[in-house]
Design an enzyme around this catalytic site. Structure first.
Site, mmCIF file in Angstrom:
data_model
loop_
_atom_site.group_PDB
_atom_site.id
_atom_site.type_symbol
_atom_site.label_atom_id
_atom_site.label_comp_id
_atom_site.label_asym_id
_atom_site.label_seq_id
_atom_site.Cartn_x
_atom_site.Cartn_y
_atom_site.Cartn_z
ATOM 1 C CE1 TYR A 99 45.715 48.246 46.568
ATOM 2 C CE2 TYR A 99 48.086 48.332 46.986
ATOM 3 C CZ TYR A 99 46.989 47.699 46.427
ATOM 4 O OH TYR A 99 47.155 46.525 45.731
HETATM 5 N N1 NAP Z 1 48.469 44.821 39.673
HETATM 6 C C1 NAP Z 1 49.343 44.994 40.651
HETATM 7 O O1 NAP Z 1 50.429 45.591 40.490
HETATM 8 C C2 NAP Z 1 49.031 44.444 42.011
HETATM 9 C C3 NAP Z 1 50.089 44.307 42.917
HETATM 10 C C4 NAP Z 1 49.809 43.816 44.184
HETATM 11 C C5 NAP Z 1 48.528 43.478 44.532
HETATM 12 N N2 NAP Z 1 47.514 43.630 43.632
HETATM 13 C C6 NAP Z 1 46.170 43.244 44.043
HETATM 14 O O2 NAP Z 1 45.737 42.208 43.180
HETATM 15 C C7 NAP Z 1 44.322 42.229 43.082
HETATM 16 C C8 NAP Z 1 43.907 42.181 41.620
HETATM 17 O O3 NAP Z 1 44.433 43.304 40.960
HETATM 18 P P1 NAP Z 1 44.601 43.338 39.369
HETATM 19 O O4 NAP Z 1 45.970 43.804 39.095
HETATM 20 O O5 NAP Z 1 44.164 42.092 38.762
HETATM 21 O O6 NAP Z 1 43.568 44.520 39.009
HETATM 22 P P2 NAP Z 1 42.610 44.689 37.729
HETATM 23 O O7 NAP Z 1 43.267 44.134 36.514
HETATM 24 O O8 NAP Z 1 42.213 46.119 37.733
HETATM 25 O O9 NAP Z 1 41.331 43.760 38.062
HETATM 26 C C9 NAP Z 1 40.544 44.065 39.176
HETATM 27 C C10 NAP Z 1 39.386 43.090 39.280
HETATM 28 O O10 NAP Z 1 38.607 43.454 40.423
HETATM 29 C C11 NAP Z 1 37.257 43.737 40.016
HETATM 30 N N3 NAP Z 1 36.715 44.812 40.843
HETATM 31 C C12 NAP Z 1 37.053 46.121 40.848
HETATM 32 N N4 NAP Z 1 36.324 46.806 41.760
HETATM 33 C C13 NAP Z 1 35.497 45.901 42.342
HETATM 34 C C14 NAP Z 1 34.490 45.981 43.330
HETATM 35 N N5 NAP Z 1 34.146 47.141 43.931
HETATM 36 N N6 NAP Z 1 33.841 44.850 43.693
HETATM 37 C C15 NAP Z 1 34.156 43.677 43.106
HETATM 38 N N7 NAP Z 1 35.084 43.531 42.140
HETATM 39 C C16 NAP Z 1 35.750 44.636 41.775
HETATM 40 C C17 NAP Z 1 37.333 44.082 38.527
HETATM 41 O O11 NAP Z 1 36.072 43.828 37.899
HETATM 42 P P3 NAP Z 1 35.637 44.642 36.560
HETATM 43 O O12 NAP Z 1 36.752 44.454 35.563
HETATM 44 O O13 NAP Z 1 34.362 44.015 36.128
HETATM 45 O O14 NAP Z 1 35.494 46.075 36.961
HETATM 46 C C18 NAP Z 1 38.437 43.134 38.081
HETATM 47 O O15 NAP Z 1 37.924 41.854 37.868
HETATM 48 C C19 NAP Z 1 43.850 43.475 43.844
HETATM 49 O O16 NAP Z 1 43.418 43.100 45.132
HETATM 50 C C20 NAP Z 1 45.113 44.316 43.942
HETATM 51 O O17 NAP Z 1 45.090 45.150 45.076
HETATM 52 C C21 NAP Z 1 47.731 44.109 42.367
#
Ligand code: NAP
Length: 254
Positions: free
Chosen positions: A159
């Protein structure tokens, strides 16, 4: 304000988690928003309604960023949306959509590796290429990385490596798009207590305490901690910030 003066921003994965907060902060700042979702139409429609309640325009488009073949048709929908709104192009792109897969080195399934690569790196690379055809000069790109590119936690090698690739890509975007006055920056969140980590946190509730203990500000991040950072990078106040990695982690693992 003229239609062209109102900025228009595309946030991938704007239907939930961090993307939703980014979209709401951008709307509060006066942007019109195109958000994408992967599977959760209802959540996406709720975000659209919340943005519209703020007096801004919003549309949700379905997109699987890992399906490169679909990008051309996505671009058609995007262009149609901009035309419906009387806009010449998009001003900002926020590459936020993503998934998490925890897999230690030595036990990483090739399919999981490919999925991470297709969503987090290949998808970001080619979506950006496509969207650039629709972007106005003078705007910006924000890519979402992770604190895990600076510090290492077991299980996140694949990742974090994909996010590392996006960090390099961002530097090249800034270099090559400078002639169009398009900026490219990274926001790297630390661990956030949201859906993305729900399985891991539920499986091992001590993780929250561990992360809070390793964070200078003494708590785990919330989705609301990140949206404003992205909004700043998409504002006049952030206009001279370019090719930077901005970590928003409360000071994790200092
Ligand atoms: N949460 C953390 O701790 C964290 C920390 C550092 C970085 N990040 C990064 O922040 C970003 C957002 O994460 P988050 O925490 O908001 O996650 P999340 O709550 O799981 O939301 C993920 C979003 O991405 C969409 N998605 C998932 N798979 C996809 C695909 N194949 N194509 C297009 N859209 C897709 C989902 O759509 P649906 O809901 O419609 O499936 C949702 O809108 C990611 O890039 C993650 O790597 C997260």
């Amino acid at each position: 304000m003229t239609q062209q003066a109102i900025k228009t921003t595309l946030v991938t994965g704007g239907s939930g988690g961090l993307g939703r907060e980014m979209a709401m902060q951008l709307a509060t700042q006066g942007h019109d928003l195109v958000i994408t979702y992967h599977s959760n139409t209802n959540k996406a429609n709720e975000v659209v309604a919340q943005i519209e309640a703020l007096g801004r325009r919003a549309r949700a488009l379905q997109l699987d960023v890992s399906q490169i073949n679909n990008l051309a048709s996505f671009n058609v929908e995007l262009k149609q949306t901009l035309a419906d709104w009387g806009k010449s192009g998009l001003d900002y792109l926020v590459n936020n959509a993503g998934i998490g897969i925890h897999a230690p080195i030595g036990n990483t399934a090739e399919a999981d590796f490919d999925r991470l690569m297709n969503i987090h790196f290949k998808g970001v690379y080619f979506l950006t290429e496509n969207v650039l055809l629709t972007m106005n000069d003078g705007g910006g790109i924000v890519n979402v990385s992770t604190g895990l590119t600076r510090f290492a936690l077991p299980g996140y090698a694949a990742y974090a490596s994909m996010k590392g690739a996006v960090e390099v890509f961002t530097k090249y975007l800034a270099k090559e798009l400078g002639e169009r006055r398009i900026k490219a920056n990274l926001v790297a969140p630390g661990a956030i207590d949201n859906e993305f980590n729900a399985a891991a946190f539920d499986h091992n509730p001590q993780i929250r305490e561990f992360i809070a203990g390793q964070t200078a500000l003494g708590r785990v991040g919330q989705s609301t901690d990140i949206g404003g950072v992205v909004a700043f990078l998409c504002s006049e106040a952030g206009a001279w910030v370019n090719a930077q990695r901005i970590e928003a982690s409360g000071g994790m693992f200092l």
